[in-house]
Write a protein that holds these residues in place. Structure first.
Motif, PDB file in Angstrom:
ATOM      1  N   SER A 415      68.681  25.774  32.917  1.00 12.28           N
ATOM      2  CA  SER A 415      67.592  25.110  32.876  1.00 12.28           C
ATOM      3  C   SER A 415      67.383  24.305  34.402  1.00 12.28           C
ATOM      4  O   SER A 415      68.837  24.031  34.626  1.00 12.28           O
ATOM      5  N   GLY A 416      66.823  24.816  35.455  1.00  8.61           N
ATOM      6  CA  GLY A 416      66.744  23.955  36.378  1.00  8.61           C
ATOM      7  C   GLY A 416      67.163  25.063  37.125  1.00  8.61           C
ATOM      8  O   GLY A 416      67.292  25.805  37.117  1.00  8.61           O
ATOM      9  N   GLY A 417      66.158  25.938  38.675  1.00  9.27           N
ATOM     10  CA  GLY A 417      66.459  26.365  39.601  1.00  9.27           C
ATOM     11  C   GLY A 417      65.832  25.408  41.062  1.00  9.27           C
ATOM     12  O   GLY A 417      66.675  24.588  41.417  1.00  9.27           O
ATOM     13  N   LYS A 418      65.446  26.805  41.891  1.00  4.22           N
ATOM     14  CA  LYS A 418      65.019  26.566  43.389  1.00  4.22           C
ATOM     15  C   LYS A 418      64.481  25.164  43.268  1.00  4.22           C
ATOM     16  O   LYS A 418      63.995  24.588  44.228  1.00  4.22           O
ATOM     17  N   LYS A 419      63.450  25.681  42.287  1.00  5.36           N
ATOM     18  CA  LYS A 419      61.991  24.404  42.198  1.00  5.36           C
ATOM     19  C   LYS A 419      62.569  22.493  42.574  1.00  5.36           C
ATOM     20  O   LYS A 419      61.516  21.454  42.498  1.00  5.36           O
ATOM     21  N   SER A 420      63.512  22.518  41.590  1.00  2.75           N
ATOM     22  CA  SER A 420      64.381  21.356  41.422  1.00  2.75           C
ATOM     23  C   SER A 420      65.607  21.537  41.882  1.00  2.75           C
ATOM     24  O   SER A 420      66.389  20.853  42.029  1.00  2.75           O
ATOM     25  N   LYS A 421      65.514  21.914  43.419  1.00  2.00           N
ATOM     26  CA  LYS A 421      66.181  21.812  44.398  1.00  2.00           C
ATOM     27  C   LYS A 421      68.218  22.002  43.965  1.00  2.00           C
ATOM     28  O   LYS A 421      68.933  21.565  44.417  1.00  2.00           O
ATOM     29  N   MET A 422      68.003  23.218  42.812  1.00  2.42           N
ATOM     30  CA  MET A 422      68.830  23.365  42.101  1.00  2.42           C
ATOM     31  C   MET A 422      70.186  24.826  43.228  1.00  2.42           C
ATOM     32  O   MET A 422      69.593  25.499  43.363  1.00  2.42           O
ATOM     33  N   ARG A 423      71.756  23.698  43.807  1.00  4.19           N
ATOM     34  CA  ARG A 423      71.635  25.329  44.536  1.00  4.19           C
ATOM     35  C   ARG A 423      73.795  25.334  43.316  1.00  4.19           C
ATOM     36  O   ARG A 423      73.999  24.620  42.618  1.00  4.19           O
ATOM     37  N   ALA A 424      73.724  26.678  43.972  1.00  2.43           N
ATOM     38  CA  ALA A 424      74.973  27.241  43.773  1.00  2.43           C
ATOM     39  C   ALA A 424      76.061  26.069  43.779  1.00  2.43           C
ATOM     40  O   ALA A 424      76.751  25.947  42.103  1.00  2.43           O
ATOM     41  N   VAL A 425      76.685  25.488  44.374  1.00  8.34           N
ATOM     42  CA  VAL A 425      76.829  24.240  45.047  1.00  8.34           C
ATOM     43  C   VAL A 425      77.100  22.632  43.683  1.00  8.34           C
ATOM     44  O   VAL A 425      77.893  22.779  43.290  1.00  8.34           O
ATOM     45  N   ASP A 426      75.655  22.604  43.240  1.00  8.99           N
ATOM     46  CA  ASP A 426      76.089  22.074  42.036  1.00  8.99           C
ATOM     47  C   ASP A 426      76.376  22.315  40.378  1.00  8.99           C
ATOM     48  O   ASP A 426      77.054  21.570  40.742  1.00  8.99           O
ATOM     49  N   ILE A 427      76.536  23.817  40.362  1.00 11.79           N
ATOM     50  CA  ILE A 427      76.973  24.898  39.123  1.00 11.79           C
ATOM     51  C   ILE A 427      78.560  24.469  39.482  1.00 11.79           C
ATOM     52  O   ILE A 427      78.797  24.276  38.575  1.00 11.79           O
ATOM     53  N   VAL A 428      78.755  25.185  40.566  1.00 11.73           N
ATOM     54  CA  VAL A 428      79.950  24.832  40.948  1.00 11.73           C
ATOM     55  C   VAL A 428      81.199  23.763  40.281  1.00 11.73           C
ATOM     56  O   VAL A 428      81.883  23.094  40.072  1.00 11.73           O
TER      57      VAL A 428
END
Ligand code: AMP
Length: 484
Positions: A415-428
């Motif tokens: 859960s969470g995506g562009k709207k909550s400013k999630m970026r690929a680096v956060d996941i990594v």
């Protein structure tokens, strides 16, 4: 690792992919092409479908690709869409552990979508010459980092009138790439292309040997020319009874013309036999669907013309039927070589009319033995029963190539995506902080508006899924589940 590809000093990722694909012993063409191609040399190769030619060039291209590079390091030109899809799949699977992106660019598909996909990273581009040229001229495909070009099935490319486009593509390139050209025959225009564009190429030819044909039971039936259905000994009736008696697990049936493919398929379906057909006048999408359906085992009998079947690889055909005898002696050898591969046994049955007798003799001189004539005897109802029972059986789909890879990949929804400013680096960042998980275990990440998808590779999906139930991503514990 007990994989003979070790001797080529390949990277760990490529070797792992080959092992998962169960490529453990190089084929003849691979034995010869790999050392040269891996050293960066230009190559001219002659070999048949089923020889492992695609991997012979795909392995060096995947090895050469650099994940960090944003524009392609390799371009593969194919004459048809089917071959483009097949080659793309091989490159994708061999490059899977390196996470290589392999876009396909083929005509007849929306160009806008292709342009969008080219805006993302791409490592190896595969496509048909017309559409590739279109992208180059529109400025949507950059070859600034290009190192290698493969011209596959060059003779077919020539026959289909694509040679000018191939030359135009090569002429647009600023730096001369390394070129690998594969062709069944080397006619004059191909020779000229080699002289003009290739640098000191090594020539490699792999011929089908008679020894390989020993695995193939070959038989012919002599038939009457015309196909009058009322007659019990008509060619079609005879074929149907032979087919029923043989009861093949899967087979290709070759016809001389598109019309004959249509007629034969219609008759078989009318008689309750599940068959598929491909020829040049069939819509491309339908052809791709038919090829896939046959690979999956949705039907057992595929009727085809030579041209359209060229290069398309089918695993484990138990039989090949020449409903119409070929009109070239090499064609006979190529057709029957589709069965009895890898030391397995196969059966090739040909129907020969009086008009085909001359070609039959030419084939016999070419292969160096007589083709045994079988005296036709219609099977009894009991003998044919297993075949007819089979037509009513429920289809059990075959495993797809690369399924072993899929089993090691788990896709997670976070859960969470562009709207909550999630970026690929956060996941990594979070995933790499899990004990035992490395960046190379993370596959594609797709950040949408309020949801993110991430692929976990190497069978580590469950571990990551469990860890993410309690670990924060961008400061919050997220809902994480397996993507359905
Ligand atoms: P191709 O001639 O490139 O169409 O390849 C024919 C088939 O052989 C394809 O299904 C490949 O996946 C398979 N193949 C290629 N190389 C190998 C190998 N070294 N060992 C086993 N199968 C292979």
């Amino acid at each position: 690792m007990n994989n003979q590809f070790c001797k080529y000093d390949l990277s760990k990722e490529i070797l792992e992919s080959l092992t998962i694909l169960n490529y453990t012993v190089p084929t003849k063409i691979q034995e010869q092409v790999l050392p040269e191609a891996l050293s960066g040399r230009d190559v001219v190769g002659r070999s048949q479908t089923g020889s492992g030619k695609t991997a012979a060039f795909a392995i060096p291209l995947c090895e050469e690709a650099i994940w960090e590079e944003n524009t392609p390091t390799a371009l593969v030109l194919e004459p048809t869409r089917e071959l483009t899809m097949q080659t793309k799949q091989e490159l994708y699977l061999i490059g899977r552990k390196k996470r290589l992106k392999v876009p396909d660019l083929i005509g007849g598909f929306p160009i806008e979508k292709q342009i969008q996909s080219l805006k993302q990273k791409s490592h190896i581009v595969v496509g048909t010459p017309g559409r590739i040229l279109d992208h180059i001229l529109r400025g949507t495909l950059s070859f600034d980092a290009l190192k290698s070009v493969v011209i596959d099935e060059a003779d077919l490319m020539l026959d289909m009138g694509f040679f000018e486009d191939v030359k135009k593509i090569l002429d647009t390139l600023k730096k001369t790439p390394r070129i690998m050209l594969f062709s069944a025959t080397i006619e004059e225009p191909i020779k000229r292309m080699i002289e003009q564009y290739l640098k000191n190429p090594v020539f490699i030819a792999i011929e089908d040997t008679l020894e390989e044909q020993n695995h193939i039971r070959q038989e012919i039936y002599e038939v009457e020319e015309e196909d009058k259905e009322e007659e019990s000994n008509s060619k079609y009736k005879m074929f149907l009874h032979v087919l029923a008696k043989e009861n093949p697990d899967s087979c290709m049936i070759f016809c001389g013309t598109k019309e004959m493919v249509n007629v034969l398929c219609r008759k078989l379906r009318r008689d309750g036999v599940k068959a598929g057909m491909i020829h040049g006048d069939i819509d491309q999408q339908d052809r791709i669907r038919t090829v896939e359906g046959f690979r999956e085992g949705r039907f057992r009998y595929l009727i085809a013309t030579d041209v359209v079947a060229r290069g398309i690889d089918f695993d484990r055909l138990s039989h090949v039927f020449n409903y119409d005898f070929p009109t070239g002696r090499e064609t006979y050898v190529h057709r029957i070589g589709r069965t009895g591969r890898n030391g397995e046994t196969g059966t090739a049955i040909s129907f020969v009319t009086s008009a085909d007798q001359k070609m039959k003799r030419m084939v016999e001189t070419y292969v160096g033995y007589e083709l045994p004539i079988n005296i036709y005897q219609q099977g009894t109802a009991e003998e044919e029963k297993p075949f007819w029972d089979r037509q009513k059986e429920k289809v059990v789909l075959k495993k797809k190539k690369g399924e072993a890879f899929q089993q090691t990949i788990m896709k997670l929804t976070i859960s969470g995506g562009k709207k909550s400013k999630m970026r690929a680096v956060d996941i990594v960042g979070t995933i790499c902080s899990i004990d035992g998980i490395l960046a190379e275990d993370i596959g594609a990440i797709d950040v949408r508006d309020s949801i993110t998808y991430v692929e976990i590779l190497n069978g580590k999906g469950d571990k990551v899924l469990n860890a993410l139930q309690v670990k924060t991503i961008k400061g919050k514990i997220r809902k994480v589940r397996k993507t359905r």
